[in-house]
Design an enzyme around this catalytic site. Structure first.
Site, mmCIF file in Angstrom:
data_model
loop_
_atom_site.group_PDB
_atom_site.id
_atom_site.type_symbol
_atom_site.label_atom_id
_atom_site.label_comp_id
_atom_site.label_asym_id
_atom_site.label_seq_id
_atom_site.Cartn_x
_atom_site.Cartn_y
_atom_site.Cartn_z
ATOM 1 N N HIS A 161 1.250 -21.843 11.133
ATOM 2 C CA HIS A 161 0.505 -20.827 11.838
ATOM 3 C C HIS A 161 -0.943 -21.211 11.465
ATOM 4 O O HIS A 161 -1.992 -20.912 12.260
ATOM 5 C CB HIS A 161 0.805 -19.364 11.035
ATOM 6 C CG HIS A 161 -0.142 -18.197 11.304
ATOM 7 N ND1 HIS A 161 -0.223 -17.858 12.640
ATOM 8 C CD2 HIS A 161 -1.224 -17.622 10.565
ATOM 9 C CE1 HIS A 161 -1.082 -16.898 12.624
ATOM 10 N NE2 HIS A 161 -1.658 -16.621 11.338
ATOM 11 N N HIS A 215 -3.903 -18.524 14.265
ATOM 12 C CA HIS A 215 -4.605 -17.821 13.347
ATOM 13 C C HIS A 215 -6.001 -17.361 13.710
ATOM 14 O O HIS A 215 -6.772 -16.560 13.102
ATOM 15 C CB HIS A 215 -4.655 -18.869 12.203
ATOM 16 C CG HIS A 215 -5.063 -18.312 10.903
ATOM 17 N ND1 HIS A 215 -4.557 -16.976 10.208
ATOM 18 C CD2 HIS A 215 -5.990 -18.836 9.799
ATOM 19 C CE1 HIS A 215 -5.071 -16.822 8.995
ATOM 20 N NE2 HIS A 215 -6.050 -17.808 8.931
ATOM 21 N N ASP A 232 3.131 22.791 0.514
ATOM 22 C CA ASP A 232 3.625 22.261 -0.766
ATOM 23 C C ASP A 232 2.293 21.750 -1.252
ATOM 24 O O ASP A 232 2.743 20.764 -2.277
ATOM 25 C CB ASP A 232 4.892 21.605 -0.799
ATOM 26 C CG ASP A 232 4.566 20.353 0.289
ATOM 27 O OD1 ASP A 232 5.443 19.499 0.457
ATOM 28 O OD2 ASP A 232 3.458 20.263 0.893
ATOM 29 N N ASN A 245 0.187 -15.209 8.450
ATOM 30 C CA ASN A 245 -0.287 -14.658 7.336
ATOM 31 C C ASN A 245 -0.239 -13.085 7.250
ATOM 32 O O ASN A 245 -0.259 -12.425 6.135
ATOM 33 C CB ASN A 245 -1.886 -15.031 6.575
ATOM 34 C CG ASN A 245 -2.487 -14.766 8.057
ATOM 35 O OD1 ASN A 245 -2.569 -15.054 9.137
ATOM 36 N ND2 ASN A 245 -3.650 -13.870 7.579
ATOM 37 N N HIS A 246 0.114 -12.606 8.464
ATOM 38 C CA HIS A 246 0.237 -10.974 8.710
ATOM 39 C C HIS A 246 1.691 -10.726 8.614
ATOM 40 O O HIS A 246 1.923 -9.441 8.371
ATOM 41 C CB HIS A 246 -0.328 -10.541 9.864
ATOM 42 C CG HIS A 246 -1.746 -10.245 10.060
ATOM 43 N ND1 HIS A 246 -2.145 -9.267 9.759
ATOM 44 C CD2 HIS A 246 -2.633 -11.234 10.144
ATOM 45 C CE1 HIS A 246 -3.619 -9.204 9.795
ATOM 46 N NE2 HIS A 246 -3.826 -10.334 10.127
ATOM 47 N N SER A 261 6.127 8.406 1.776
ATOM 48 C CA SER A 261 6.358 9.696 2.801
ATOM 49 C C SER A 261 5.233 9.975 3.751
ATOM 50 O O SER A 261 5.345 10.989 4.492
ATOM 51 C CB SER A 261 6.483 10.778 1.764
ATOM 52 O OG SER A 261 5.533 10.957 1.014
ATOM 53 N N GLU A 304 -2.945 12.798 -6.866
ATOM 54 C CA GLU A 304 -2.892 11.334 -6.277
ATOM 55 C C GLU A 304 -4.128 11.241 -5.536
ATOM 56 O O GLU A 304 -4.677 10.054 -5.419
ATOM 57 C CB GLU A 304 -1.565 10.987 -5.551
ATOM 58 C CG GLU A 304 -0.317 10.947 -6.256
ATOM 59 C CD GLU A 304 0.710 10.964 -5.474
ATOM 60 O OE1 GLU A 304 0.750 11.428 -4.195
ATOM 61 O OE2 GLU A 304 1.729 10.333 -5.887
#
Lengths: 157, 704
Positions: B289, B462, B683, B237-238, B643, B650
């Protein structure tokens, strides 16, 4: 049993310990966990004591124990102090019986021999674990005098 | 000393002999008690770690549920997050191949890491293992090359791999590794590297949490390329890019590969979707899993388009989960669709406790019903969808009757079960709200499913196990977990399975980390315990306002003190971890006065460091601590170009999202103040990592 506050306190402790192993949250525990619960409440039963206890509380050989049966029996055990702790001096004397020359320490194999052949014998696994816990690595000896007080201290902190 | 007559010598011999027995008995009794008390402590510590882990998982589910809500209601904020849920496979694979091409990436002369040649060979991969052992980093060019080859190979593999073992060829099965390279290296050291004589199955969850997720993947993929018939990978699940946002893998990649990280992440996303779902050994042993459900049908699973299936962490799948719950309305608490945290069931109340507060669930049910109708309409479900009220089935996590809508094939739900489910002791099959996906399945389901497929054993992972492995369901289900010290140094051993033609599993256990091996039993119990208590203190600290409010309710006369019983009850109400607070009290509250807890003083004394930043509004600080993971997840989602930087605008949007999710008022001024207190880059952008680091809690008492 009269509901005193001491009893209430004791029962609360018993319930808390019981619930650590109550994985299904239905007030039952696997019968094999009963000894851990009894020990954790500060009691020092022998294996024979535990067998007798389990006989009283196990659900018809089903492999589990219900809190309803466990609670009153355990409460009685605690109120009557049926399996009291071992005084340090007695423990020391016990080691000194096995350490006939009274050196203050034992070789690991010496102790292992007794633990695996006398009394309520240890399995190999229990023995290995005990040696890891008790043997001083540097000297390869079990210095029981220091150990006794140290281990007692450990559990209380 | 006894005198010399035979009888008296015999008697004294007998006497001293029986004395020895009595001494042995005493020592045995003493020692067994000691071990049992340690075991009790270890078990309690374990419960603490598990509760906190599951609380974190629930937190995540709440967050994604909130995203689902945003998506359904077409709020402006939806635009910030919609990109992660967009169906993005419009491009053809050939176009993706061009995008992922490594050929233009130059490896500079200054590079001191390993150089790879293709096609991969055993020597090449061994070299890679050696390099990672020396803590070297593989150049992005080679990373993309390996990943590209892996992607091409995975696309031709089936959903279910069938393998055979025979007298001369045993197989090794490993469970969760979670980025812990030490454990993988230890397994290879003890067991040997994969080869055609030494086949391996790795049962998912290779990544997240640990620091070396990528190195593990590269090693596993390297061996896969060299021995495609003998190295088998099952998806966990990961292996899911949304889960990775929260649990560290995304952060690891972006940290290690600043220029090419985004590309690597995208390629990994595709690779994950193409990982096979299960492996079957000798047609008798199923390795997957998570687990199964009562409707698991391997024939269906083998036909599914595995790379197209929706992830369970997708908010529209969250929608599925809620609808599943509705069907069994009368039997368990209904999960709220609008973040009423009280309605969210807890780990240890599922599936074991019977339904409590049934009256509350009935109150909720009418509004839930309305909400469900609206969501169904928005999600485009057919009106012929069977309403829950008619249903009587006790536990049916899959709804076979749901028609196809928007490509949400109901078969997908079964796929979710394979990766997310957990076994439970009781019979039946109910949905797994804690994980937000999959179900809890009982021994009757195991018998039925294994019987139906003529299988004899189910091996899954799991769940972390103290000894690295654990049987359940009459030894028909075996959990194998290979990440040792998962919660903390000393918390658990890892294990792997060796299996020969007789299909009897043999276990090898281990514990990575020198520190841990040198500790005695009691030292490692103590160490782990201290760590668990630290984690708990952190939880208490981040909830201090709520705690004080709860304590005050028991203190109408403002004495500043409450009884221990009230302290325990209030603490559980706030933290909802299901822990035995009365027992823990002595380890968390150092001083009590005639059985009363001075809660104001105690909270003040919770020794946690304050952040390095000066913030005028301290309530926002607390929100930060409480929602550390949520904040980071949202940041990373908003950072679309990966980035690692987000703009002030944001940043503000993130907070608005979070405050909306928490239904809290966070003033614009508070947010702006917070932003200004951070050193901006020239920036005007904020480094996510730096920001999160500044607010990471460090327990001062750890250094005491």
């Amino acid at each position: 049993m009269a509901e005193t506050s001491e009893t209430a306190d004791i029962q609360r402790k018993i319930r808390a310990a019981f619930h650590v192993f109550d994985h299904k949250a239905d007030n039952t525990v696997d019968v094999r966990e009963v000894s851990t619960i009894i020990y954790s409440l500060g009691c020092f039963p022998t294996k024979a004591d535990i067998h007798r206890f389990v006989d009283e509380v196990e659900e018809d050989n089903m492999g589990y124990v219900h809190l309803d049966k466990f609670l009153p029996v355990m409460t009685k055990v605690l109120l009557e102090n049926k399996f009291p702790p071992i005084p340090e001096e007695n423990l020391l004397q016990a080691f000194e019986v096995l350490d006939k020359e009274r050196r203050g320490y034992m070789e690991p194999q010496e102790l292992a021999k007794y633990m695996k052949s006398e009394g309520e014998t240890f399995s190999q696994e229990e023995m290995n674990e005990m040696l890891t816990a008790l043997v001083d690595e540097k000297k390869n000896l079990i210095c029981y005098k220091e150990l006794i007080s140290q281990l007692t201290l450990d559990l209380d902190t | 000393e006894p005198c010399g007559t035979p009888i008296s010598i015999g008697f004294s011999y007998f006497f001293s002999y029986s004395l020895a027995i009595r001494a042995a008995l005493l020592i045995q009794r003493w020692y067994r008690q000691y071990v049992a008390r340690l075991e009790m402590r270890r078990r309690c510590t374990w419960n603490i770690f598990q509760s906190i882990e599951y609380a974190g998982e629930q937190d995540q589910i709440k967050l994604y549920s909130f995203f689902g809500f945003l998506m359904d209601h077409f709020t402006p904020a939806r635009n910030l997050i919609s990109h992660i849920f967009r169906e993005n496979e419009i491009c053809r694979d050939t176009e993706w191949e061009r995008y992922f091409c490594y050929k233009d990436i130059e490896v500079p002369d200054s590079y001191t890491g390993p150089h790879l040649t293709f096609p991969m060979t055993f020597c090449g991969v061994s070299k890679l293992v050696e390099a990672f052992k020396q803590k070297q980093q593989l150049h992005a060019r080679y990373v993309l090359q390996i990943l590209g080859e892996t992607w091409r190979l995975l696309r031709i593999l089936p959903n279910i791999n069938h393998v055979s073992v025979c007298q001369t060829k045993e197989i090794t099965i490993c469970g969760d590794l979670h980025g812990q390279l030490e454990d993988l290296l230890l397994i290879f050291y003890k067991n040997g590297l994969p080869s055609s004589e030494k086949p391996y199955i790795f049962n998912g969850d290779f990544v997240d949490r640990g620091k070396s997720s990528l190195e593990i993947l590269l090693i596993l993929f390297g061996f896969l390329l060299v021995y495609p018939n003998d190295l088998h990978l099952n998806r966990g699940n990961h292996e899911d890019h949304i889960v990775n946002l929260r649990y560290g893998f995304t952060k690891e990649i972006l940290g290690k590969y600043r220029v090419h990280g985004k590309k690597i992440l995208k390629l990994l996303q595709k690779i994950f979707s193409w990982l096979p779902l299960a492996t079957v050994i000798n047609d008798k042993v199923l390795v997957v899993h998570g687990g199964i459900s009562n409707s698991t049908d391997l024939n269906v699973v083998s036909r599914v388009d595995r790379h197209r299936v929706r992830r369970p962490s997708d908010p529209l799948s969250v929608c599925f989960v809620s609808i599943k719950l509705k069907r069994s309305q009368g039997r368990r608490r209904v999960r709220s669709l609008t973040n009423h945290s009280s309605a969210l069931p807890q780990r240890n109340s599922l599936p074991r406790r019977s339904l409590q507060n049934s009256s509350i669930s009935h109150q909720l049910s009418s509004s839930v019903e309305d909400e469900l109708k609206r969501r169904r309409r928005l999600a485009g479900f057919d009106q012929t969808y069977k309403n829950a009220n008619g249903s009587d089935s006790d536990s049916d996590p899959d709804f076979a009757e749901a028609p196809e809508a928007n490509g949400h094939d109901w078969k997908q739900v079964r796929y979710v079960n394979l990766l997310w489910s957990d076994p439970m002791p009781q019979n039946g099959c109910i949905s797994n709200e804690v994980r937000g996906g999959g179900c809890y399945w009982g021994p009757d389901v195991t018998e039925e499913v294994l019987g139906r497929h003529n299988l004899q054993l189910l091996i899954r992972s799991h769940e972390c196990k103290q000894d690295g492995y654990e049987f359940c369901h009459n030894r028909r289900v075996l959990t194998i977990f290979s990440a040792s010290n998962y919660y903390e140094v000393g918390s658990n051993r890892g294990a792997y399975i060796r299996m020969g033609a007789d299909l009897v599993p043999h276990f090898i256990q281990y514990q990575a980390s020198r520190t841990c091996r040198d500790l005695t039993l009691r030292q490692s119990v103590g160490w782990t315990e201290r760590s668990a208590l630290r984690a708990l203190r952190e939880q208490l600290f981040v909830h201090k306002s709520d705690l004080i409010r709860a304590y005050r309710e028991f203190d109408p006369h403002h004495t500043g003190k409450i009884s221990m019983r009230h302290w325990a009850s209030a603490t559980e109400t706030v933290l909802k971890l299901g822990l035995p607070w009365r027992v823990l009290r002595s380890q968390l509250v150092s001083r009590t006065h005639y059985g009363m807890v001075d809660y104001q003083q105690w909270i003040k004394e919770l020794s946690i460091t304050e952040p390095k930043l000066e913030v005028s509004d301290t309530s926002i600080l607390e929100t930060m601590y409480k929602n550390h993971s949520n904040l980071e997840t949202i940041f990373r989602i908003i950072d679309t170009d990966h980035s690692g930087l987000i703009s002030l605008e944001e940043f503000r949007q993130t907070w608005k999202l979070l405050s909306s999710h928490l239904k809290m008022e966070i003033s614009d001024k508070a947010i702006t103040d917070l932003a200004h207190s951070i050193d901006f880059n020239k920036d005007g952008s904020i480094d996510i990592n730096e920001f999160m680091e500044a607010f990471r809690l460090v327990d001062l008492s750890a250094h005491g």
